[in-house]
Scaffold this active site. Structure first.
Site, PDB file in Angstrom:
ATOM      1  N   GLY A 190       3.870  -9.229   0.883  1.00 34.67           N
ATOM      2  CA  GLY A 190       5.267  -9.675   0.844  1.00 34.67           C
ATOM      3  C   GLY A 190       6.195  -8.694   0.155  1.00 34.67           C
ATOM      4  O   GLY A 190       7.245  -9.087  -0.351  1.00 34.67           O
ATOM      5  N   ARG A 191       5.827  -7.429   0.126  1.00 32.94           N
ATOM      6  CA  ARG A 191       6.656  -6.354  -0.459  1.00 32.94           C
ATOM      7  C   ARG A 191       6.806  -6.432  -1.976  1.00 32.94           C
ATOM      8  O   ARG A 191       7.621  -5.742  -2.566  1.00 32.94           O
ATOM      9  CB  ARG A 191       8.076  -6.312   0.179  1.00 32.94           C
ATOM     10  CG  ARG A 191       8.069  -5.977   1.664  1.00 32.94           C
ATOM     11  CD  ARG A 191       7.692  -4.511   1.854  1.00 32.94           C
ATOM     12  NE  ARG A 191       7.615  -4.105   3.246  1.00 32.94           N
ATOM     13  CZ  ARG A 191       6.495  -4.145   3.978  1.00 32.94           C
ATOM     14  NH1 ARG A 191       5.367  -4.601   3.491  1.00 32.94           N
ATOM     15  NH2 ARG A 191       6.502  -3.722   5.224  1.00 32.94           N
ATOM     16  N   LEU A 192       6.004  -7.289  -2.623  1.00 29.51           N
ATOM     17  CA  LEU A 192       6.050  -7.353  -4.099  1.00 29.51           C
ATOM     18  C   LEU A 192       5.038  -6.366  -4.676  1.00 29.51           C
ATOM     19  O   LEU A 192       4.073  -6.746  -5.349  1.00 29.51           O
ATOM     20  CB  LEU A 192       5.740  -8.775  -4.582  1.00 29.51           C
ATOM     21  CG  LEU A 192       6.908  -9.740  -4.602  1.00 29.51           C
ATOM     22  CD1 LEU A 192       6.500 -11.068  -5.237  1.00 29.51           C
ATOM     23  CD2 LEU A 192       8.089  -9.146  -5.388  1.00 29.51           C
TER      24      LEU A 192
END
Ligand SMILES: Cc1cc2nc3c(=O)[nH]c(=O)nc-3n(C[C@H](O)[C@H](O)[C@H](O)COP(=O)(O)O)c2cc1C
Length: 212
Positions: A190-192
């Site tokens: 999730g791009r974290l």
């Protein structure tokens, strides 16, 4: 060509403060050793960026040849474009991208030349053809065509046949990158992504987490 739908989610690993080494060189070694286990071709390839006399960044790949407690070593021709740029301006940025492990390592620092004794010693350990290649190439200088390049190479091969001692060109040698910052990036879902940057003050390293 539509590139908009090329998208990956990253799930290989995480990078959490609790698991970090105190010294970024040790952290680098941990990651590098785990990457080497995958037997990826050119696992030791790193991009190095220099800045030329007009302030224009220049990038290329070299091979990392040694990890020391005070930095990273690569070899090149001091008279090449990169060599000259680094002698003029020792600031360097180097980068590793390890796709299979969804990792990136970004280093900034300054370079210094290895001493000639070390250069000689390492040159002798290189395979004959690599020695010939280094001796025959005025790296970064233009040459008329492929035939001229091969003729130059053949001339050196005849002059220094396999088994003979190829003299190290004066301009060939290593640079030690003394790191000032080390950023470790681990892709997350999730791009974290995890980003941890090490900075040094009076010889002491500390870390901060950066937003992805
Ligand atoms: C996988 C790979 C490894 C390379 N390793 C080196 C190296 O260790 N040393 C080197 O001088 N050039 C190496 N090169 C060539 C450089 O990328 C570059 O073309 C060359 O050094 C000239 O750069 P310059 O004109 O900016 O000085 C490598 C290239 C690749 C693709």
């Amino acid at each position: 060509m539509d590139l908009h739908n090329i998208r990956e989610d990253y799930k290989f690993d995480s990078l959490l403060e609790a698991n970090l080494q105190k010294n970024p060189i040790d952290q680098f070694k941990d990651w590098f050793e785990s990457y080497q286990l995958l037997r990826v071709k050119d696992a030791n390839a790193m991009a190095i960026a220099t800045v030329d006399g007009n302030g224009i960044p220049q990038n290329r790949i070299v091979l990392l040849k040694e990890v020391r407690k005070d930095g990273l070593v690569f070899y090149t021709n001091y008279a090449s474009n990169k060599g000259q740029q680094l002698i003029e301006n020792p600031n360097i940025s180097s980068l590793f991208y390890w796709r299979e492990q969804e990792r990136q390592i970004r280093i900034t620092g300054t370079v210094s030349k290895l001493d000639e004794q070390e250069n000689e010693k390492y040159f002798k350990t290189r395979p004959w053809l690599s020695q010939i290649g280094a001796a025959a190439s005025d790296q970064s200088k233009p040459i008329e065509d492929r035939n001229a390049l091969e003729a130059k190479f053949n001339e050196f091969q005849q002059h220094y046949p396999e088994g003979s001692a190829v003299p190290k060109p004066e301009s060939w040698g290593g640079f030690l990158i003394s790191p000032e910052t080390f950023e470790f990036w681990q892709g997350r879902s999730g791009r974290l992504h995890d980003r941890i940057i090490y900075t040094v003050m009076d010889g002491e390293w500390s870390t901060k987490r950066l937003q992805p």
